[in-house]
Scaffold this motif. Sequence first.
Motif, PDB file in Angstrom:
ATOM      1  N   GLN A 136       1.747 -44.717 104.854  1.00  0.00           N
ATOM      2  CA  GLN A 136       3.188 -44.508 104.981  1.00  0.00           C
ATOM      3  C   GLN A 136       3.579 -43.085 104.580  1.00  0.00           C
ATOM      4  N   ARG A 137       2.883 -42.580 103.589  1.00  0.00           N
ATOM      5  CA  ARG A 137       3.189 -41.232 103.113  1.00  0.00           C
ATOM      6  C   ARG A 137       2.755 -40.183 104.136  1.00  0.00           C
ATOM      7  N   MET A 138       1.667 -40.430 104.815  1.00  0.00           N
ATOM      8  CA  MET A 138       1.078 -39.439 105.706  1.00  0.00           C
ATOM      9  C   MET A 138       1.577 -39.540 107.162  1.00  0.00           C
ATOM     10  N   MET A 139       2.400 -40.498 107.467  1.00  0.00           N
ATOM     11  CA  MET A 139       2.830 -40.684 108.855  1.00  0.00           C
ATOM     12  C   MET A 139       4.197 -40.054 109.161  1.00  0.00           C
ATOM     13  N   GLY A 140       4.685 -39.251 108.242  1.00  0.00           N
ATOM     14  CA  GLY A 140       5.967 -38.595 108.508  1.00  0.00           C
ATOM     15  C   GLY A 140       5.839 -37.472 109.549  1.00  0.00           C
ATOM     16  N   ARG A 141       6.993 -36.962 110.006  1.00  0.00           N
ATOM     17  CA  ARG A 141       6.991 -35.929 111.060  1.00  0.00           C
ATOM     18  C   ARG A 141       6.291 -34.662 110.619  1.00  0.00           C
ATOM     19  N   PHE A 142       6.499 -34.274 109.391  1.00  0.00           N
ATOM     20  CA  PHE A 142       5.905 -33.010 108.920  1.00  0.00           C
ATOM     21  C   PHE A 142       4.730 -33.237 107.965  1.00  0.00           C
ATOM     22  N   SER A 143       4.183 -34.441 107.974  1.00  0.00           N
ATOM     23  CA  SER A 143       3.108 -34.759 107.017  1.00  0.00           C
ATOM     24  C   SER A 143       1.866 -33.920 107.271  1.00  0.00           C
ATOM     25  N   VAL A 144       1.571 -33.622 108.553  1.00  0.00           N
ATOM     26  CA  VAL A 144       0.344 -32.880 108.837  1.00  0.00           C
ATOM     27  C   VAL A 144       0.410 -31.505 108.197  1.00  0.00           C
ATOM     28  N   ASP A 145       1.528 -30.861 108.346  1.00  0.00           N
ATOM     29  CA  ASP A 145       1.647 -29.516 107.777  1.00  0.00           C
ATOM     30  C   ASP A 145       1.820 -29.538 106.263  1.00  0.00           C
ATOM     31  N   LEU A 146       2.480 -30.597 105.789  1.00  0.00           N
ATOM     32  CA  LEU A 146       2.788 -30.633 104.354  1.00  0.00           C
ATOM     33  C   LEU A 146       1.636 -31.159 103.495  1.00  0.00           C
TER      34      LEU A 146
END
Length: 390
Positions: free
Chosen positions: A88-98
């Motif tokens: 859930q934490r890693m599936m956000g819109r900017f998770s890849v960059d963040l």
Amino acid sequence: MTLLQTKPAPSTVVEVQAETAYESRLTTEPEAGASYRQYIRKVPVIRESESCLDVLNTFAKDPSIPCVIYCNEEDRPSGLIMRDVFYQRMMGRFSVDLYYTRPAFRFADHHPMKIDMSERVGSLLQMALERPDSKFYDCVLLTDGDRLAGVLTVRDLMRLSSGLQAEAEEKRELILQESYRHTHNIQSSLTEVRTAAAKTSSECKQMREWSHTGKEKLELVRTSYLGLVDDMTKREGQASELVQNASRISSITGMITELANQSSLLAMNASIEAAHAGEHGRGFQVVAVEVQSLAKQTRKLSGDISELLQHIERLAADTAEGAVSSLREIQSCESHVSEGSQMFHEMETTVHEIEISGNRVYQLAEETVQRVERVKLELAGMSNSDVSTM
């Protein structure tokens, strides 16, 4: 990243061998670690160098991995990353960059629930149930000392709890069965006690009858004894009286002897006077001779009577002495007869008391047998109810 092989939890509780002795199964508690090891899951361990992308790849390779554990430089478990929460934490819109390049341990729960394997299973389950809702479904870390041994999921905890319940029910059933067996043995022993008490009561009753009969017979002996004493006392008096009469007769025979001597002397004088008288004294001389002959016979008979009386007197004296001796000997037995009568009386009383005690024991045994029978029925009912509810 160090990837450890995941071990699925067993689907059934390990069966307990039926051959194990009852006492050891109830008194010997298995080690806590032995119960945990049946359900421990091995999960991957990460270090500070692993990134979030590395953890995602690890979860992707094995969908059965529920979590990963962060261990510090001292190899002690210090953090927990649950699969679903991490996704859930890693599936956000900017998770890849963040997040992908950032260290994964920063996203771990650094205060997970940790339980040492030496802890009791009941304590583990209690602590797991008392967790807040936000952590209720998190894995529980099991440690062996300071080292990670594995984790338990909520499903594992439920299976562990179910296994404990099954084991408790099994032990309870064993307790009921053993209690039933012991109760049966107690009932058998009490039945034997009841039988023995009844037999004792019957024998005591017969013994009391015998004691009463012996007492009556001894009383008859005592009555006969007292009659014999009275008779011996009378015979002693009669023998003494016979001795006295013999002595009196002896004195009379002495007087007769003395009179016979005087008659003989007078007859001799008469014979002399008749000789002086000549022809006229012949008839008188014949009479004097007859008188003298009669006096001689009287002396002889008096002597014989005196000897006979002396013999009778000796016999009477011996009889009196024997009667006195027998009387004393018989009188010496009076104490024994009295003691025997007293002993029979005491024995009769004691046997009666034993009979009362035996009857009381019989009643108590009978009541106890009935109570044990009710306990057996209740135990059997409890065991049947357990079977019907399974």
